[in-house]
Design a protein around this motif. Sequence first.
Motif, PDB file in Angstrom:
ATOM      1  N   ASP A 343      -9.983  19.238 -19.575  1.00 43.45           N
ATOM      2  CA  ASP A 343      -9.518  17.894 -19.227  1.00 43.45           C
ATOM      3  C   ASP A 343      -8.084  17.818 -19.389  1.00 43.45           C
ATOM      4  O   ASP A 343      -7.401  17.885 -20.604  1.00 43.45           O
ATOM      5  CB  ASP A 343     -10.121  16.946 -19.738  1.00 43.45           C
ATOM      6  CG  ASP A 343      -9.618  15.448 -19.516  1.00 43.45           C
ATOM      7  OD1 ASP A 343      -8.817  15.429 -18.463  1.00 43.45           O
ATOM      8  OD2 ASP A 343     -10.027  14.376 -20.170  1.00 43.45           O
ATOM      9  N   GLU A 344      -7.209  17.949 -18.512  1.00 44.90           N
ATOM     10  CA  GLU A 344      -5.835  18.216 -18.720  1.00 44.90           C
ATOM     11  C   GLU A 344      -5.085  16.904 -18.737  1.00 44.90           C
ATOM     12  O   GLU A 344      -3.809  16.815 -19.275  1.00 44.90           O
ATOM     13  CB  GLU A 344      -4.970  18.850 -17.357  1.00 44.90           C
ATOM     14  CG  GLU A 344      -5.405  20.427 -17.027  1.00 44.90           C
ATOM     15  CD  GLU A 344      -4.367  21.122 -16.264  1.00 44.90           C
ATOM     16  OE1 GLU A 344      -3.063  20.940 -16.651  1.00 44.90           O
ATOM     17  OE2 GLU A 344      -4.993  21.704 -15.543  1.00 44.90           O
ATOM     18  N   LYS A 345      -5.485  15.764 -18.658  1.00 49.76           N
ATOM     19  CA  LYS A 345      -5.180  14.434 -19.305  1.00 49.76           C
ATOM     20  C   LYS A 345      -5.067  14.397 -20.584  1.00 49.76           C
ATOM     21  O   LYS A 345      -4.181  13.942 -21.051  1.00 49.76           O
ATOM     22  CB  LYS A 345      -6.018  13.205 -18.420  1.00 49.76           C
ATOM     23  CG  LYS A 345      -6.426  13.097 -17.013  1.00 49.76           C
ATOM     24  CD  LYS A 345      -6.866  11.865 -16.582  1.00 49.76           C
ATOM     25  CE  LYS A 345      -8.269  11.464 -17.450  1.00 49.76           C
ATOM     26  NZ  LYS A 345      -9.337  12.289 -17.124  1.00 49.76           N
ATOM     27  N   THR A 346      -5.871  14.898 -21.129  1.00 50.52           N
ATOM     28  CA  THR A 346      -6.223  14.727 -22.588  1.00 50.52           C
ATOM     29  C   THR A 346      -5.975  16.088 -23.405  1.00 50.52           C
ATOM     30  O   THR A 346      -6.080  16.341 -24.732  1.00 50.52           O
ATOM     31  CB  THR A 346      -7.671  14.166 -23.124  1.00 50.52           C
ATOM     32  OG1 THR A 346      -8.619  14.959 -22.636  1.00 50.52           O
ATOM     33  CG2 THR A 346      -7.638  12.641 -22.282  1.00 50.52           C
ATOM     34  N   ASN A 347      -5.653  17.072 -22.628  1.00 52.57           N
ATOM     35  CA  ASN A 347      -5.539  18.504 -23.046  1.00 52.57           C
ATOM     36  C   ASN A 347      -6.724  18.986 -23.998  1.00 52.57           C
ATOM     37  O   ASN A 347      -6.743  19.026 -25.203  1.00 52.57           O
ATOM     38  CB  ASN A 347      -4.297  18.639 -24.042  1.00 52.57           C
ATOM     39  CG  ASN A 347      -3.238  18.727 -23.188  1.00 52.57           C
ATOM     40  OD1 ASN A 347      -3.258  19.297 -21.915  1.00 52.57           O
ATOM     41  ND2 ASN A 347      -1.993  18.398 -23.504  1.00 52.57           N
ATOM     42  N   THR A 348      -7.839  18.590 -23.540  1.00 42.23           N
ATOM     43  CA  THR A 348      -9.151  18.966 -24.192  1.00 42.23           C
ATOM     44  C   THR A 348     -10.115  19.993 -23.660  1.00 42.23           C
ATOM     45  O   THR A 348     -10.318  19.904 -22.303  1.00 42.23           O
ATOM     46  CB  THR A 348     -10.091  17.727 -24.257  1.00 42.23           C
ATOM     47  OG1 THR A 348      -9.274  16.781 -24.922  1.00 42.23           O
ATOM     48  CG2 THR A 348     -11.276  17.813 -25.217  1.00 42.23           C
ATOM     49  N   LYS A 365     -16.412  19.565 -27.856  1.00 41.87           N
ATOM     50  CA  LYS A 365     -15.137  19.329 -27.172  1.00 41.87           C
ATOM     51  C   LYS A 365     -13.872  19.718 -28.293  1.00 41.87           C
ATOM     52  O   LYS A 365     -14.145  19.392 -29.526  1.00 41.87           O
ATOM     53  CB  LYS A 365     -14.799  18.243 -26.512  1.00 41.87           C
ATOM     54  CG  LYS A 365     -14.819  16.846 -27.636  1.00 41.87           C
ATOM     55  CD  LYS A 365     -14.465  15.334 -26.593  1.00 41.87           C
ATOM     56  CE  LYS A 365     -14.418  14.412 -27.565  1.00 41.87           C
ATOM     57  NZ  LYS A 365     -13.979  13.106 -26.786  1.00 41.87           N
ATOM     58  N   ALA A 367      -9.189  20.182 -29.060  1.00 37.76           N
ATOM     59  CA  ALA A 367      -7.975  20.110 -28.438  1.00 37.76           C
ATOM     60  C   ALA A 367      -7.478  21.498 -27.965  1.00 37.76           C
ATOM     61  O   ALA A 367      -7.844  22.317 -28.772  1.00 37.76           O
ATOM     62  CB  ALA A 367      -7.083  19.169 -29.227  1.00 37.76           C
ATOM     63  N   ASN A 372      -9.038  18.605 -33.544  1.00 32.04           N
ATOM     64  CA  ASN A 372     -10.070  17.300 -33.352  1.00 32.04           C
ATOM     65  C   ASN A 372     -11.427  17.768 -32.592  1.00 32.04           C
ATOM     66  O   ASN A 372     -11.728  17.375 -31.656  1.00 32.04           O
ATOM     67  CB  ASN A 372      -9.401  16.614 -32.439  1.00 32.04           C
ATOM     68  CG  ASN A 372      -8.053  15.997 -32.964  1.00 32.04           C
ATOM     69  OD1 ASN A 372      -7.976  15.702 -34.309  1.00 32.04           O
ATOM     70  ND2 ASN A 372      -7.100  15.740 -32.185  1.00 32.04           N
ATOM     71  N   ASP A 390     -13.597  13.292 -14.039  1.00 34.04           N
ATOM     72  CA  ASP A 390     -12.732  12.805 -14.684  1.00 34.04           C
ATOM     73  C   ASP A 390     -13.106  13.106 -16.334  1.00 34.04           C
ATOM     74  O   ASP A 390     -12.244  12.544 -17.214  1.00 34.04           O
ATOM     75  CB  ASP A 390     -12.570  11.234 -14.542  1.00 34.04           C
ATOM     76  CG  ASP A 390     -13.976  10.556 -14.627  1.00 34.04           C
ATOM     77  OD1 ASP A 390     -14.889  11.191 -15.246  1.00 34.04           O
ATOM     78  OD2 ASP A 390     -14.131   9.218 -14.246  1.00 34.04           O
ATOM     79  N   ASP A 392     -15.135  11.793 -18.061  1.00 32.94           N
ATOM     80  CA  ASP A 392     -15.775  10.522 -18.756  1.00 32.94           C
ATOM     81  C   ASP A 392     -17.189  10.660 -19.187  1.00 32.94           C
ATOM     82  O   ASP A 392     -17.576  10.059 -20.077  1.00 32.94           O
ATOM     83  CB  ASP A 392     -15.617   9.353 -17.970  1.00 32.94           C
ATOM     84  CG  ASP A 392     -14.000   9.010 -17.675  1.00 32.94           C
ATOM     85  OD1 ASP A 392     -13.237   9.418 -18.709  1.00 32.94           O
ATOM     86  OD2 ASP A 392     -13.518   8.053 -17.029  1.00 32.94           O
ATOM     87  N   LYS A 413     -16.354  10.495 -24.684  1.00 35.22           N
ATOM     88  CA  LYS A 413     -15.793   9.900 -25.588  1.00 35.22           C
ATOM     89  C   LYS A 413     -16.374   9.913 -26.962  1.00 35.22           C
ATOM     90  O   LYS A 413     -16.010  10.514 -28.121  1.00 35.22           O
ATOM     91  CB  LYS A 413     -15.356   8.419 -25.390  1.00 35.22           C
ATOM     92  CG  LYS A 413     -13.966   8.169 -26.366  1.00 35.22           C
ATOM     93  CD  LYS A 413     -13.573   6.516 -25.965  1.00 35.22           C
ATOM     94  CE  LYS A 413     -13.502   6.111 -24.633  1.00 35.22           C
ATOM     95  NZ  LYS A 413     -13.347   4.784 -24.479  1.00 35.22           N
TER      96      LYS A 413
END
Length: 690
Positions: A343-348, A365, A367, A372, A390, A392, A413
């Motif tokens: 997930d490049e939005k959160t670099n995860t 998951k 980082a 984390n 996404d 989510d 999450k």
Amino acid sequence: MYRTEDMYELHSLKKSNQYTVLNYDQSGQSTQIDLYDFATLQKTATIIDSKQQKIPTIDAYTFDLEEKILLLACNSTPIYRHSFTADYYLYDISKKELTRLFDFQIQEPTFSPDGKKIAFARENNLYVYDIASKTTVQITADGQKNTIINGICDWVYEEEFAFVRAFDWSADSKKIAYIRFDESEVPEFSMTVFNQQLYPEVTTFKYPKAGEKNSRVSLHLYDIASKGIKTVDLSNYSDFYIARIKWTNDANVLSAQVLNRHQDNLDLLFIDGNSAAKKVVLNEKDKAYIDVTDNLTFLKDNSFIWTSEKDGFNHIYYYDKTGKLKNQLTKGNWEVTQFYGIDEKTNTAFYQSTENGSINRGVYKIALNGKNKIALSNETGTNEATFSPDFDYYIRTFSSAKQSTAYTLNEVKSGKELKVIENNAALASRLKEYNLPAKEFFVLKTEKGIELNAWIIKPKDFDAAKKYPVFMTQYSGPGSQQVANQWNSLDDYWCLMLSQQGYIVVCVDGRGTGFKGAEFKKVTQLQLGKYEVEDQIDAAKVIGNYPYVDKSRIGIFGWSYGGFMASNCILKGNDIFKMAIAVAPVTNWRFYDSVYTERYMHTPQENPSGYDDNSPINFAGQLKGKYLLIHGSADDNVHVQNSMEMMNALIKANKQFDSQIYPDCNHGIYGGMTRIQLFNKMTNFIKENL
């Protein structure tokens, strides 16, 4: 009746927070591609129904990049294990327009990223079809059966590198990279196919056995506009494999993985799409062998994810676009077993691993800086995930030896379960009436002090004061796993049935099997069948000393590599095993293919003793117990030659044995009543001889 309800052809869409599933309507004899919402799990639409469109049932489907057009495969005709030809249809989702592509079958049709064209293979040549003009351009013209293949793998690549489509579109849809296989010097193998005909047919195909000539491979770049072809200069490599090709996110940079014949030295190349110039971005060496995977993943800036066993366990590494290591994401005495994506939005990064024990799988998951880490699954067993575009949500697939396969919607999450999609409760209640015994997992320690994962199934009315016969089942091949905390396979039901007949059934994963680190897995290098056989014999000795086991009644079974093992065990462990069943066994690694065999053994010319010291053919004279040898006559993978030569050796040694040939059956030995007849035969043999 005892199969789990599954989500077939589950596709997570990229453009909307939705997913699709291929559903089969048995009553209507039709297939539908249904659209579901990730957040609610509600079915929002049926995209296409094969019955309404008056087409055959849909076997598989792919979307174009914009997810506006579907490519549907129908009437699939298998070639080898993964490859097939099919009739293909184009379906425009918004216009609800269906078009049959051609009046002939094709292979591996693939949309260009801009959705305007489809590249495909037919009869060993590559073509490009323009959707708007409905015209086809031929890219290659030299394709010829058993000589030249363009863009589709030869038999051994398909089987051992596990891919079929050897071509790929550049991100800007302007180029196609492809591998060309010249198999003209590869020796041929012929099989008789009886087919209930007066004169049987002979099927001949190229099959490189250990130490024999492989296809000569070359890498080419086709320019859509100019129709020109450039060849990538790989002349600095000799006798090599191109194990993977993949365009990066830079439309002008192609990646290729070049592997030497011993498979212990791999170069990741970046190739310029215009000049075809290459550079080595990453080099991987291993004292045994390197496993090729599909984990190479490019981020938007062309930095990339790679997995490697270089620290002794399979872990995730993050490199910049020049191949400089940025970070090792995961560390520890456990293995990453699947890489799901970034997930490049959160670099995860998201992955599956054995952190919760080598027989289990968990989803996690972490980082990109390696911090984390969060577990997204908390139940002990086998957890898998399909993520929403996404990131989510994810659909979790979970099963264990006690819990049939369940699908749930979870939140990324927190990992929290939001809704049950399918829990196979109906199957669970149906099985309850059979009062089946449980599979118990344990660690078996041999007299040599080696700890091995194992499971045992005892009869439901087990009485510790009695003495029971033991039936051992195993596969034992490099990197494999049979002792896994997951729901029943069809073979498990057979094992459960045998326990109802009064047998204790045991499975032991010996050295050489996977998910316990590179050292445990690669100890068998250059001598397949040595330590694995020792471990099965030593495990049988330990089990034979259990107070409730009759040590004079221990049998062993295996299929393919497991058949090789079962054969060796009844010969080298002739004082331990009373009977053995070997299905489709390799009996001499000289008869098996180059890519698989040489990965673990090098060539017979380099390592003759490795081949001979553990070939059951050379120990036929040691047979004491009862031995049943089974093979399909049309096995393109492990040729029936293996069993014929084994029979020959047993006959020369004047040893009695039982055998069964299944005419025109391949390595899987199935079709019609075949499997039922086969398992009845094996069951009867066990009852009569154990």
